[in-house]
Design an enzyme around this catalytic site. Structure first.
Site, PDB file in Angstrom:
ATOM      1  N   GLU A 107      12.796 -18.089  22.258  1.00 29.16           N
ATOM      2  CA  GLU A 107      11.433 -18.604  22.104  1.00 29.16           C
ATOM      3  C   GLU A 107      11.385 -19.666  21.024  1.00 29.16           C
ATOM      4  O   GLU A 107      10.689 -20.679  21.152  1.00 29.16           O
ATOM      5  CB  GLU A 107      10.474 -17.473  21.756  1.00 29.16           C
ATOM      6  CG  GLU A 107      10.299 -16.422  22.838  1.00 29.16           C
ATOM      7  CD  GLU A 107       9.301 -15.352  22.415  1.00 29.16           C
ATOM      8  OE1 GLU A 107       8.178 -15.364  22.949  1.00 29.16           O
ATOM      9  OE2 GLU A 107       9.648 -14.513  21.554  1.00 29.16           O
ATOM     10  N   TYR A 126     -14.848 -32.387  15.688  1.00 31.14           N
ATOM     11  CA  TYR A 126     -13.999 -31.417  16.384  1.00 31.14           C
ATOM     12  C   TYR A 126     -12.676 -32.022  16.823  1.00 31.14           C
ATOM     13  O   TYR A 126     -11.695 -31.312  17.002  1.00 31.14           O
ATOM     14  CB  TYR A 126     -14.725 -30.771  17.567  1.00 31.14           C
ATOM     15  CG  TYR A 126     -15.493 -31.695  18.470  1.00 31.14           C
ATOM     16  CD1 TYR A 126     -14.844 -32.492  19.400  1.00 31.14           C
ATOM     17  CD2 TYR A 126     -16.885 -31.756  18.414  1.00 31.14           C
ATOM     18  CE1 TYR A 126     -15.545 -33.338  20.236  1.00 31.14           C
ATOM     19  CE2 TYR A 126     -17.603 -32.609  19.247  1.00 31.14           C
ATOM     20  CZ  TYR A 126     -16.931 -33.393  20.157  1.00 31.14           C
ATOM     21  OH  TYR A 126     -17.627 -34.232  20.978  1.00 31.14           O
ATOM     22  N   ILE A 161       0.722 -10.508  -9.361  1.00 28.62           N
ATOM     23  CA  ILE A 161       0.713 -11.368 -10.546  1.00 28.62           C
ATOM     24  C   ILE A 161       0.845 -10.527 -11.816  1.00 28.62           C
ATOM     25  O   ILE A 161       1.558 -10.901 -12.759  1.00 28.62           O
ATOM     26  CB  ILE A 161      -0.571 -12.222 -10.574  1.00 28.62           C
ATOM     27  CG1 ILE A 161      -0.572 -13.200  -9.398  1.00 28.62           C
ATOM     28  CG2 ILE A 161      -0.698 -12.977 -11.897  1.00 28.62           C
ATOM     29  CD1 ILE A 161      -1.860 -13.977  -9.236  1.00 28.62           C
ATOM     30  N   ARG A 215       3.453  -6.168 -16.372  1.00 34.48           N
ATOM     31  CA  ARG A 215       2.437  -5.137 -16.573  1.00 34.48           C
ATOM     32  C   ARG A 215       3.005  -3.745 -16.284  1.00 34.48           C
ATOM     33  O   ARG A 215       3.674  -3.531 -15.277  1.00 34.48           O
ATOM     34  CB  ARG A 215       1.237  -5.399 -15.645  1.00 34.48           C
ATOM     35  CG  ARG A 215       0.234  -4.255 -15.484  1.00 34.48           C
ATOM     36  CD  ARG A 215      -0.584  -4.035 -16.746  1.00 34.48           C
ATOM     37  NE  ARG A 215      -1.425  -2.847 -16.633  1.00 34.48           N
ATOM     38  CZ  ARG A 215      -2.677  -2.850 -16.163  1.00 34.48           C
ATOM     39  NH1 ARG A 215      -3.231  -3.962 -15.748  1.00 34.48           N
ATOM     40  NH2 ARG A 215      -3.370  -1.734 -16.126  1.00 34.48           N
ATOM     41  N   ARG A 226      -1.589  -3.846 -22.590  1.00 36.11           N
ATOM     42  CA  ARG A 226      -1.012  -4.430 -21.375  1.00 36.11           C
ATOM     43  C   ARG A 226      -0.774  -5.921 -21.564  1.00 36.11           C
ATOM     44  O   ARG A 226      -1.539  -6.591 -22.294  1.00 36.11           O
ATOM     45  CB  ARG A 226      -1.923  -4.188 -20.176  1.00 36.11           C
ATOM     46  CG  ARG A 226      -3.278  -4.865 -20.258  1.00 36.11           C
ATOM     47  CD  ARG A 226      -4.375  -4.084 -19.601  1.00 36.11           C
ATOM     48  NE  ARG A 226      -4.721  -2.895 -20.352  1.00 36.11           N
ATOM     49  CZ  ARG A 226      -5.693  -2.047 -20.002  1.00 36.11           C
ATOM     50  NH1 ARG A 226      -6.399  -2.267 -18.922  1.00 36.11           N
ATOM     51  NH2 ARG A 226      -5.956  -0.979 -20.730  1.00 36.11           N
ATOM     52  N   ASP A 236      -4.087  -7.839 -17.434  1.00 38.52           N
ATOM     53  CA  ASP A 236      -4.975  -6.949 -16.683  1.00 38.52           C
ATOM     54  C   ASP A 236      -5.903  -7.800 -15.828  1.00 38.52           C
ATOM     55  O   ASP A 236      -6.645  -8.640 -16.353  1.00 38.52           O
ATOM     56  CB  ASP A 236      -5.793  -6.094 -17.660  1.00 38.52           C
ATOM     57  CG  ASP A 236      -6.594  -5.007 -16.951  1.00 38.52           C
ATOM     58  OD1 ASP A 236      -6.172  -4.594 -15.858  1.00 38.52           O
ATOM     59  OD2 ASP A 236      -7.630  -4.588 -17.481  1.00 38.52           O
ATOM     60  N   ASP A 242      -8.851  -7.352 -12.960  1.00 42.58           N
ATOM     61  CA  ASP A 242      -9.744  -6.407 -12.288  1.00 42.58           C
ATOM     62  C   ASP A 242     -10.681  -7.153 -11.356  1.00 42.58           C
ATOM     63  O   ASP A 242     -11.281  -8.170 -11.747  1.00 42.58           O
ATOM     64  CB  ASP A 242     -10.581  -5.623 -13.305  1.00 42.58           C
ATOM     65  CG  ASP A 242      -9.801  -4.527 -13.993  1.00 42.58           C
ATOM     66  OD1 ASP A 242      -8.911  -3.944 -13.342  1.00 42.58           O
ATOM     67  OD2 ASP A 242     -10.068  -4.255 -15.179  1.00 42.58           O
TER      68      ASP A 242
END
Length: 272
Positions: free
Chosen positions: A21, A53, A195, A201, A210, A213, A215
């Site tokens: 393929e 388009y 990351i 970490r 740490r 961090d 979040d």
């Protein structure tokens, strides 16, 4: 939302699990739906207020042919991201890739994959208190900026804050980053964890020191409660080091659970 539809765009490409393929190639057919607000284009009759388009067809062809994929799922992902990046007016796209010449030893019409992708707004908290925290955070932001699934990054100021929860440790450098992403909440979380890991970490002490961090605080207006992910962050309203950077970037964002603006949450915390 209005839609611009491209049906059965025929493209010869070399995707597939099997070597033949990849070598011989085959025909694929792409269906694309572009979600665009076309009202202004309809009122002015000017292309600048809509999406070309023909240009999008070229973008789809390039995404389908510039790289070989084993799976049409991967090809569909590449096409969707390329389409979303092709115009700021496209807020969402549905992509279907049909493979009528798939190597199946039975009679069939076609095999296809259908996906839907759109831009989402996310807020990520940044923190570090080990090593050269400023450089570590800057490197993390750079990696997020370079990710192909993220755009329009805005970073807050960095602030020095006292440790929260576990206090027997050094001060933190904190900030926040707001971005648009086509990644799902879990896809974004995986990127963040990668990351963090690259920055060294470790997770030995809850709320402990740490190197980095990251979040996930907000993801659109989504409310997520799962074993590995809670959004909005469940304790953000009690954290000055989260609210101050967040209020700098998105003061008028309304917390989907608490029903208050981020700026109001910061004012309430300051009053305490």
């Amino acid at each position: 939302m209005d839609r611009i539809c491209i049906d059965e765009l025929k493209i010869f490409a070399h995707h597939g699990v099997f070597e033949h393929e990849n070598i011989n190639g085959q025909n694929f057919y792409v269906n694309a739906v572009l979600y665009v607000d076309t009202e202004k284009a309809g009122l002015t009759d000017e292309l600048e207020h809509s999406v070309d388009y023909g240009m999008v067809c070229g973008v789809i062809k390039e995404a389908m042919t510039q790289k070989t994929y084993k799976l049409i799922e991967a090809a569909a992902q590449a096409v969707a991201v390329a389409v979303l990046k092709s115009s700021p007016l496209i807020v969402r796209t549905d992509i279907e890739i049909r493979k009528p010449e798939a190597p199946i030893d039975m009679e069939f019409g076609s095999v296809s994959v259908k996906i839907s992708r759109s831009w989402h707004t996310a807020l990520i908290a940044l923190g570090s208190n080990i090593g050269d925290s400023k450089s570590i955070i800057a490197e993390a932001v750079k990696k997020i900026e370079q990710n192909e699934y993220i755009r329009n990054i805005k970073q807050s100021s960095l602030i020095v804050t006292k440790p929260y929860g576990y206090t027997e440790q050094g001060d933190f450098l904190n900030g926040a980053l707001m971005c648009e992403t086509v990644l799902s909440p879990h896809g974004l979380l995986d990127l963040m964890h990668g990351i963090e890991n690259e920055a060294g970490r470790t997770r030995e002490i809850h709320w402990g020191p740490r190197t980095l961090d990251l979040d996930l605080i907000f993801y659109d207006k989504n409310i997520i409660s799962e074993p590995d992910l809670t959004v909005p962050h469940p304790d953000m309203q009690n954290r000055d080091f989260v609210l101050r950077p967040a209020a700098e970037l998105m003061p008028d964002y309304v917390h989907p659970v608490l029903g208050c603006k981020v700026s109001e949450l910061l004012e309430r915390l300051n009053e305490k």
